[in-house]
Design a protein around this motif. Structure first.
Motif, PDB file in Angstrom:
ATOM      1  N   UNK A 212      90.313  24.290   5.311  1.00 36.48           N
ATOM      2  CA  UNK A 212      91.214  24.354   4.166  1.00 36.48           C
ATOM      3  C   UNK A 212      90.402  24.330   2.886  1.00 36.48           C
ATOM      4  N   UNK A 213      90.592  25.320   2.022  1.00 37.29           N
ATOM      5  CA  UNK A 213      89.845  25.386   0.774  1.00 37.29           C
ATOM      6  C   UNK A 213      90.160  24.192  -0.122  1.00 37.29           C
ATOM      7  N   UNK A 214      91.385  23.672  -0.029  1.00 32.09           N
ATOM      8  CA  UNK A 214      91.796  22.554  -0.865  1.00 32.09           C
ATOM      9  C   UNK A 214      91.036  21.267  -0.542  1.00 32.09           C
ATOM     10  N   UNK A 215      90.483  21.199   0.661  1.00 33.38           N
ATOM     11  CA  UNK A 215      89.802  19.972   1.080  1.00 33.38           C
ATOM     12  C   UNK A 215      88.282  20.064   0.960  1.00 33.38           C
ATOM     13  N   UNK A 216      87.783  21.171   0.406  1.00 31.73           N
ATOM     14  CA  UNK A 216      86.349  21.313   0.187  1.00 31.73           C
ATOM     15  C   UNK A 216      85.976  20.692  -1.152  1.00 31.73           C
ATOM     16  N   UNK A 217      85.026  19.759  -1.143  1.00 32.81           N
ATOM     17  CA  UNK A 217      84.567  19.106  -2.364  1.00 32.81           C
ATOM     18  C   UNK A 217      83.435  19.908  -2.999  1.00 32.81           C
ATOM     19  N   UNK A 218      82.466  20.335  -2.186  1.00 30.30           N
ATOM     20  CA  UNK A 218      81.346  21.092  -2.716  1.00 30.30           C
ATOM     21  C   UNK A 218      80.616  21.838  -1.606  1.00 30.30           C
ATOM     22  N   UNK A 219      79.855  22.824  -2.006  1.00 32.26           N
ATOM     23  CA  UNK A 219      78.982  23.563  -1.098  1.00 32.26           C
ATOM     24  C   UNK A 219      77.538  23.269  -1.482  1.00 32.26           C
ATOM     25  N   UNK A 220      76.706  23.024  -0.498  1.00 36.64           N
ATOM     26  CA  UNK A 220      75.289  22.790  -0.737  1.00 36.64           C
ATOM     27  C   UNK A 220      74.491  23.855   0.013  1.00 36.64           C
ATOM     28  N   UNK A 221      73.584  24.530  -0.687  1.00 33.78           N
ATOM     29  CA  UNK A 221      72.784  25.574  -0.034  1.00 33.78           C
ATOM     30  C   UNK A 221      71.910  24.946   1.034  1.00 33.78           C
ATOM     31  N   UNK A 222      71.819  25.649   2.137  1.00 29.15           N
ATOM     32  CA  UNK A 222      71.002  25.182   3.265  1.00 29.15           C
ATOM     33  C   UNK A 222      69.748  26.050   3.308  1.00 29.15           C
ATOM     34  N   UNK A 223      69.717  27.058   4.102  1.00 31.77           N
ATOM     35  CA  UNK A 223      68.651  28.058   4.063  1.00 31.77           C
ATOM     36  C   UNK A 223      69.138  29.302   4.787  1.00 31.77           C
ATOM     37  N   UNK A 224      68.467  30.418   4.506  1.00 39.20           N
ATOM     38  CA  UNK A 224      68.784  31.677   5.178  1.00 39.20           C
ATOM     39  C   UNK A 224      70.242  32.096   4.951  1.00 39.20           C
ATOM     40  N   UNK A 225      70.766  31.824   3.741  1.00 38.05           N
ATOM     41  CA  UNK A 225      72.120  32.247   3.412  1.00 38.05           C
ATOM     42  C   UNK A 225      73.213  31.358   3.952  1.00 38.05           C
ATOM     43  N   UNK A 226      72.866  30.171   4.439  1.00 37.45           N
ATOM     44  CA  UNK A 226      73.869  29.252   4.975  1.00 37.45           C
ATOM     45  C   UNK A 226      74.129  28.109   3.990  1.00 37.45           C
ATOM     46  N   UNK A 227      75.273  27.414   4.219  1.00 29.85           N
ATOM     47  CA  UNK A 227      75.668  26.323   3.335  1.00 29.85           C
ATOM     48  C   UNK A 227      76.122  25.126   4.165  1.00 29.85           C
ATOM     49  N   UNK A 228      76.010  23.948   3.539  1.00 25.18           N
ATOM     50  CA  UNK A 228      76.686  22.765   4.051  1.00 25.18           C
ATOM     51  C   UNK A 228      77.977  22.603   3.264  1.00 25.18           C
ATOM     52  N   UNK A 229      79.084  22.387   3.978  1.00 26.45           N
ATOM     53  CA  UNK A 229      80.391  22.235   3.356  1.00 26.45           C
ATOM     54  C   UNK A 229      80.778  20.758   3.398  1.00 26.45           C
ATOM     55  N   UNK A 230      80.916  20.163   2.214  1.00 24.27           N
ATOM     56  CA  UNK A 230      81.300  18.750   2.140  1.00 24.27           C
ATOM     57  C   UNK A 230      82.798  18.672   1.905  1.00 24.27           C
ATOM     58  N   UNK A 231      83.500  17.896   2.737  1.00 25.61           N
ATOM     59  CA  UNK A 231      84.955  17.766   2.681  1.00 25.61           C
ATOM     60  C   UNK A 231      85.375  16.458   2.021  1.00 25.61           C
ATOM     61  N   UNK A 232      86.632  16.406   1.596  1.00 25.35           N
ATOM     62  CA  UNK A 232      87.159  15.194   0.974  1.00 25.35           C
ATOM     63  C   UNK A 232      87.105  13.998   1.909  1.00 25.35           C
ATOM     64  N   UNK A 233      87.146  14.263   3.201  1.00 23.44           N
ATOM     65  CA  UNK A 233      87.110  13.178   4.184  1.00 23.44           C
ATOM     66  C   UNK A 233      85.714  12.590   4.352  1.00 23.44           C
TER      67      UNK A 233
END
Length: 254
Positions: A212-233
């Motif tokens: 759910x986009x509404x529950x995403x707090x932030x995106x953190x770059x990882x490597x090789x075009x990937x991200x870590x997705x931090x959620x409200x939980x």
């Protein structure tokens, strides 16, 4: 040949009339009734009827929302019992289902029953499915995505609003639905579920996860075009590069 039918209408008098008219129909066996949308969904999925007598305007969920909820799992023939407008009536004249305009008499009821019995005999389920899908999209385009999902727990069935979902996670042959406080199992594939969810609200971030986009707090770059997705939980999920095109979901209008 015998067919199983459900009567779904919030008006008790209407249900009684249909039940009475069906007493002389030896080939149709009424297996249950429902007076509102949520109860209708549960009974349809439990009873798996061949035929529905379905009201359009009901409490909590209307007839179209009921069909959207059950259609991925079971697709019975439908006779709408409705005081709906002339546009809907005209549309049904070109579909594989039928309608009954309240108030209806026995003659009109028998006509509808005979039409559907002929369709059942001919096993025209595919044609009925296509006609109803087209009709639902035409009549109710603004509600084409699910707003709540039916889950089962301890032999009970109930709804979870999609607004309360944080993310979905594929779990072998099932999908785990995660809310902020609880998990539930859904008995369908992640790919099929993705087609039912509003793209303005949900996006797929890897092969096994829809968030759910509404529950995403932030995106953190990882490597090789990937991200870590931090959620409200407080949970963190990986957005893999194979799905990075889905980042455009953040730029879609709400």
């Amino acid at each position: 040949m015998s067919y199983r039918a459900l009567i779904i209408d919030d008006e008790q008098l209407s249900r009684r009339i249909i039940q009475t008219f069906l007493q002389d129909e030896a080939t149709i066996n009424v297996v249950g009734e429902a007076a509102n949308g949520p109860d209708a969904v549960v009974q349809i999925l439990e009873q798996r009827p061949d035929l529905l007598f379905l009201d359009v305007q009901m409490p909590e969920m209307d007839g179209f929302e009921v069909l959207r909820a059950v259609w991925p799992h079971h697709q019975p023939f439908v006779v709408f019992v409705t005081a709906f407008d002339s546009y809907a009536i005209k549309a049904f004249e070109f579909s594989a289902a039928d309608y009954l305009l309240k108030p209806f008499d026995r003659r009109r009821f028998n006509q509808a029953v005979e039409r559907v019995k002929n369709q059942l005999t001919l096993q025209a389920g595919a044609g009925a499915s296509q006609a109803l899908r087209a009709l639902l999209a035409e009549l109710r385009p603004s509600a084409s995505y699910v707003q709540r999902l039916l889950v089962k727990e301890h032999r009970k069935m109930f709804f979870v609003k999609t607004d309360d979902v944080v993310y979905f996670e594929a779990d072998h042959n099932y999908v785990t639905l995660h809310t902020a406080v609880k998990k539930h199992l859904l008995y369908e594939s992640l790919t099929l579920l993705e087609q039912q969810l509003a793209p303005q609200q949900f996006t797929r971030i890897n092969r096994s996860c829809i968030v759910s986009l509404e529950h995403i707090v932030e995106l953190q770059t990882h490597f090789n075009g990937e991200y870590w997705v931090k959620l409200r939980t407080g949970e963190t999920l990986k957005w893999t590069r194979n799905y990075r095109d889905n980042l455009q979901a953040f730029y879609r209008p709400s």
